[in-house]
Scaffold this motif. Sequence first.
Motif, PDB file in Angstrom:
ATOM      1  N   PHE A 197      -1.412  12.542  -3.654  1.00 37.89           N
ATOM      2  CA  PHE A 197      -0.052  12.153  -4.033  1.00 37.89           C
ATOM      3  C   PHE A 197       0.641  11.367  -2.929  1.00 37.89           C
ATOM      4  O   PHE A 197       1.442  10.466  -3.199  1.00 37.89           O
ATOM      5  N   HIS A 198       0.330  11.684  -1.655  1.00 39.51           N
ATOM      6  CA  HIS A 198       1.040  11.016  -0.564  1.00 39.51           C
ATOM      7  C   HIS A 198       0.607   9.567  -0.386  1.00 39.51           C
ATOM      8  O   HIS A 198       1.222   8.833   0.376  1.00 39.51           O
ATOM      9  N   GLU A 199      -0.449   9.139  -1.087  1.00 40.81           N
ATOM     10  CA  GLU A 199      -0.867   7.738  -1.039  1.00 40.81           C
ATOM     11  C   GLU A 199      -0.503   6.986  -2.317  1.00 40.81           C
ATOM     12  O   GLU A 199      -0.856   5.819  -2.475  1.00 40.81           O
ATOM     13  N   ASP A 200       0.192   7.658  -3.217  1.00 36.31           N
ATOM     14  CA  ASP A 200       0.610   7.013  -4.457  1.00 36.31           C
ATOM     15  C   ASP A 200       1.585   5.864  -4.158  1.00 36.31           C
ATOM     16  O   ASP A 200       2.451   5.991  -3.286  1.00 36.31           O
ATOM     17  N   ARG A 201       1.441   4.770  -4.881  1.00 37.40           N
ATOM     18  CA  ARG A 201       2.274   3.592  -4.609  1.00 37.40           C
ATOM     19  C   ARG A 201       3.753   3.898  -4.795  1.00 37.40           C
ATOM     20  O   ARG A 201       4.589   3.490  -3.978  1.00 37.40           O
ATOM     21  N   TRP A 202       4.097   4.623  -5.859  1.00 39.53           N
ATOM     22  CA  TRP A 202       5.496   4.944  -6.113  1.00 39.53           C
ATOM     23  C   TRP A 202       6.081   5.763  -4.969  1.00 39.53           C
ATOM     24  O   TRP A 202       7.214   5.537  -4.539  1.00 39.53           O
ATOM     25  N   VAL A 203       5.318   6.709  -4.458  1.00 39.01           N
ATOM     26  CA  VAL A 203       5.769   7.540  -3.339  1.00 39.01           C
ATOM     27  C   VAL A 203       6.014   6.675  -2.107  1.00 39.01           C
ATOM     28  O   VAL A 203       7.047   6.773  -1.445  1.00 39.01           O
ATOM     29  N   GLY A 204       5.067   5.808  -1.794  1.00 38.77           N
ATOM     30  CA  GLY A 204       5.190   4.954  -0.613  1.00 38.77           C
ATOM     31  C   GLY A 204       6.378   4.009  -0.684  1.00 38.77           C
ATOM     32  O   GLY A 204       7.110   3.828   0.299  1.00 38.77           O
ATOM     33  N   PHE A 224      10.230   1.450   9.420  1.00 39.17           N
ATOM     34  CA  PHE A 224      10.697   0.158   9.932  1.00 39.17           C
ATOM     35  C   PHE A 224       9.741  -0.880   9.383  1.00 39.17           C
ATOM     36  O   PHE A 224       8.674  -0.553   8.870  1.00 39.17           O
ATOM     37  N   THR A 225      10.095  -2.150   9.507  1.00 33.23           N
ATOM     38  CA  THR A 225       9.355  -3.113   8.696  1.00 33.23           C
ATOM     39  C   THR A 225       8.743  -4.272   9.465  1.00 33.23           C
ATOM     40  O   THR A 225       8.201  -5.190   8.860  1.00 33.23           O
ATOM     41  N   THR A 226       8.755  -4.232  10.788  1.00 32.04           N
ATOM     42  CA  THR A 226       8.161  -5.329  11.575  1.00 32.04           C
ATOM     43  C   THR A 226       6.669  -5.489  11.272  1.00 32.04           C
ATOM     44  O   THR A 226       6.190  -6.597  11.018  1.00 32.04           O
ATOM     45  N   GLY A 227       5.939  -4.370  11.310  1.00 27.11           N
ATOM     46  CA  GLY A 227       4.510  -4.431  11.019  1.00 27.11           C
ATOM     47  C   GLY A 227       4.235  -4.877   9.600  1.00 27.11           C
ATOM     48  O   GLY A 227       3.261  -5.596   9.334  1.00 27.11           O
ATOM     49  N   ASN A 228       5.092  -4.455   8.665  1.00 26.94           N
ATOM     50  CA  ASN A 228       4.917  -4.876   7.276  1.00 26.94           C
ATOM     51  C   ASN A 228       5.141  -6.380   7.113  1.00 26.94           C
ATOM     52  O   ASN A 228       4.451  -7.042   6.337  1.00 26.94           O
ATOM     53  N   LEU A 229       6.125  -6.920   7.840  1.00 33.23           N
ATOM     54  CA  LEU A 229       6.364  -8.369   7.801  1.00 33.23           C
ATOM     55  C   LEU A 229       5.168  -9.140   8.341  1.00 33.23           C
ATOM     56  O   LEU A 229       4.800 -10.204   7.822  1.00 33.23           O
ATOM     57  N   LYS A 230       4.545  -8.588   9.391  1.00 30.87           N
ATOM     58  CA  LYS A 230       3.329  -9.197   9.910  1.00 30.87           C
ATOM     59  C   LYS A 230       2.246  -9.212   8.833  1.00 30.87           C
ATOM     60  O   LYS A 230       1.530 -10.206   8.659  1.00 30.87           O
ATOM     61  N   GLY A 231       2.134  -8.097   8.082  1.00 34.64           N
ATOM     62  CA  GLY A 231       1.161  -8.024   7.006  1.00 34.64           C
ATOM     63  C   GLY A 231       1.424  -9.057   5.928  1.00 34.64           C
ATOM     64  O   GLY A 231       0.482  -9.652   5.385  1.00 34.64           O
ATOM     65  N   VAL A 232       2.701  -9.283   5.601  1.00 31.19           N
ATOM     66  CA  VAL A 232       3.051 -10.308   4.608  1.00 31.19           C
ATOM     67  C   VAL A 232       2.579 -11.678   5.071  1.00 31.19           C
ATOM     68  O   VAL A 232       1.907 -12.418   4.336  1.00 31.19           O
ATOM     69  N   ALA A 233       2.930 -12.034   6.310  1.00 28.16           N
ATOM     70  CA  ALA A 233       2.633 -13.377   6.822  1.00 28.16           C
ATOM     71  C   ALA A 233       1.128 -13.610   6.999  1.00 28.16           C
ATOM     72  O   ALA A 233       0.602 -14.649   6.575  1.00 28.16           O
ATOM     73  N   THR A 234       0.432 -12.656   7.627  1.00 31.37           N
ATOM     74  CA  THR A 234      -0.989 -12.861   7.905  1.00 31.37           C
ATOM     75  C   THR A 234      -1.816 -12.912   6.621  1.00 31.37           C
ATOM     76  O   THR A 234      -2.739 -13.735   6.502  1.00 31.37           O
ATOM     77  N   ASN A 235      -1.481 -12.072   5.664  1.00 35.16           N
ATOM     78  CA  ASN A 235      -2.262 -12.071   4.421  1.00 35.16           C
ATOM     79  C   ASN A 235      -1.913 -13.253   3.519  1.00 35.16           C
ATOM     80  O   ASN A 235      -2.781 -13.729   2.779  1.00 35.16           O
ATOM     81  N   LEU A 236      -0.671 -13.726   3.596  1.00 34.00           N
ATOM     82  CA  LEU A 236      -0.323 -14.957   2.875  1.00 34.00           C
ATOM     83  C   LEU A 236      -1.129 -16.120   3.435  1.00 34.00           C
ATOM     84  O   LEU A 236      -1.699 -16.931   2.686  1.00 34.00           O
ATOM     85  N   TYR A 237      -1.192 -16.203   4.753  1.00 31.39           N
ATOM     86  CA  TYR A 237      -1.978 -17.271   5.385  1.00 31.39           C
ATOM     87  C   TYR A 237      -3.446 -17.180   4.980  1.00 31.39           C
ATOM     88  O   TYR A 237      -4.064 -18.196   4.603  1.00 31.39           O
ATOM     89  N   PHE A 266      -1.217  -9.061   0.482  1.00 29.87           N
ATOM     90  CA  PHE A 266       0.058  -9.777   0.540  1.00 29.87           C
ATOM     91  C   PHE A 266       1.070  -9.120  -0.393  1.00 29.87           C
ATOM     92  O   PHE A 266       2.210  -8.833   0.000  1.00 29.87           O
ATOM     93  N   ILE A 267       0.670  -8.862  -1.638  1.00 30.35           N
ATOM     94  CA  ILE A 267       1.560  -8.215  -2.610  1.00 30.35           C
ATOM     95  C   ILE A 267       1.942  -6.813  -2.142  1.00 30.35           C
ATOM     96  O   ILE A 267       3.101  -6.391  -2.267  1.00 30.35           O
ATOM     97  N   HIS A 268       0.965  -6.087  -1.604  1.00 27.91           N
ATOM     98  CA  HIS A 268       1.201  -4.735  -1.084  1.00 27.91           C
ATOM     99  C   HIS A 268       2.324  -4.734  -0.046  1.00 27.91           C
ATOM    100  O   HIS A 268       3.290  -3.946  -0.147  1.00 27.91           O
ATOM    101  N   PHE A 269       2.240  -5.619   0.933  1.00 25.81           N
ATOM    102  CA  PHE A 269       3.248  -5.642   2.003  1.00 25.81           C
ATOM    103  C   PHE A 269       4.586  -6.210   1.526  1.00 25.81           C
ATOM    104  O   PHE A 269       5.642  -5.777   1.991  1.00 25.81           O
ATOM    105  N   VAL A 270       4.559  -7.167   0.595  1.00 27.48           N
ATOM    106  CA  VAL A 270       5.809  -7.706   0.052  1.00 27.48           C
ATOM    107  C   VAL A 270       6.610  -6.607  -0.637  1.00 27.48           C
ATOM    108  O   VAL A 270       7.828  -6.483  -0.443  1.00 27.48           O
ATOM    109  N   LEU A 271       5.927  -5.782  -1.436  1.00 21.10           N
ATOM    110  CA  LEU A 271       6.607  -4.703  -2.144  1.00 21.10           C
ATOM    111  C   LEU A 271       7.221  -3.702  -1.167  1.00 21.10           C
ATOM    112  O   LEU A 271       8.343  -3.218  -1.371  1.00 21.10           O
ATOM    113  N   VAL A 272       6.502  -3.394  -0.087  1.00 19.42           N
ATOM    114  CA  VAL A 272       7.016  -2.456   0.908  1.00 19.42           C
ATOM    115  C   VAL A 272       8.255  -3.027   1.600  1.00 19.42           C
ATOM    116  O   VAL A 272       9.269  -2.329   1.760  1.00 19.42           O
ATOM    117  N   VAL A 273       8.182  -4.288   1.999  1.00 16.59           N
ATOM    118  CA  VAL A 273       9.319  -4.927   2.679  1.00 16.59           C
ATOM    119  C   VAL A 273      10.538  -4.990   1.765  1.00 16.59           C
ATOM    120  O   VAL A 273      11.664  -4.690   2.182  1.00 16.59           O
TER     121      VAL A 273
END
Length: 227
Positions: free
Chosen positions: A5-12, A142-155, A169-176
Amino acid sequence: MKTSFHEDRWVGLLLSFIGGAMDSYTYIHYDAFASAQTGNIILATIQAFDGQWTSVGKKLLSTLFFFLGILLAKFLIDYFHKKRLHFWRLFILYFEALIFFLIGLSFLNHQTTLVTIIIAFTAAIQWVSFDKINGLAYTNLFTTGNLKGVATNLYDYLMTGKKEAQQLFIHFVLVVLSFITGVICSVFLYRLIETKAILLVSGLFLYLALSQTYLIWRFYRQEHYLK
């Protein structure tokens, strides 16, 4: 249940929303971050030069208890793994719901230093205990690492066209986006009801705990009938 359950997308995503709400509230009301300890250390250093020692002490205590919360979370993970006890993270959600409800009460809300370190300690436990969505790493405080994930995976996706990079990319965008939405809602509520805005965090933790408890109960009930 396809995943813990702790890895469920809705929970995260909901925890990311809560993380944004929590950090914006503590900065507005207490002039300190609940989880962004980099910001606390920088602010503490600046304030030390200005002789604002009360504010410095508050931020350093927040950082210390954040550190202690990480240690406790690591201990809990190892302990319950060895005991083969599942779903112990539910108790963390109930604990956080209670903590933030108490913080919303007037007798405790204005105890600035105490509340800051309680939030930092609790947030650190949450951060370590809930660190993946469907096996993919993320940060809900916090979202610095998530923003890095958005940018690197988009590239990577634009350069290679790989589906895996697109999914990340979609995973990190949703989190941010969840984190930013939490910040916006917290600021809006604070403007309306001031200190009672923290009860949003308490209510969301309680909803999350109860909903996951029900799903887990239903899962085990179905397993029992199948046997």
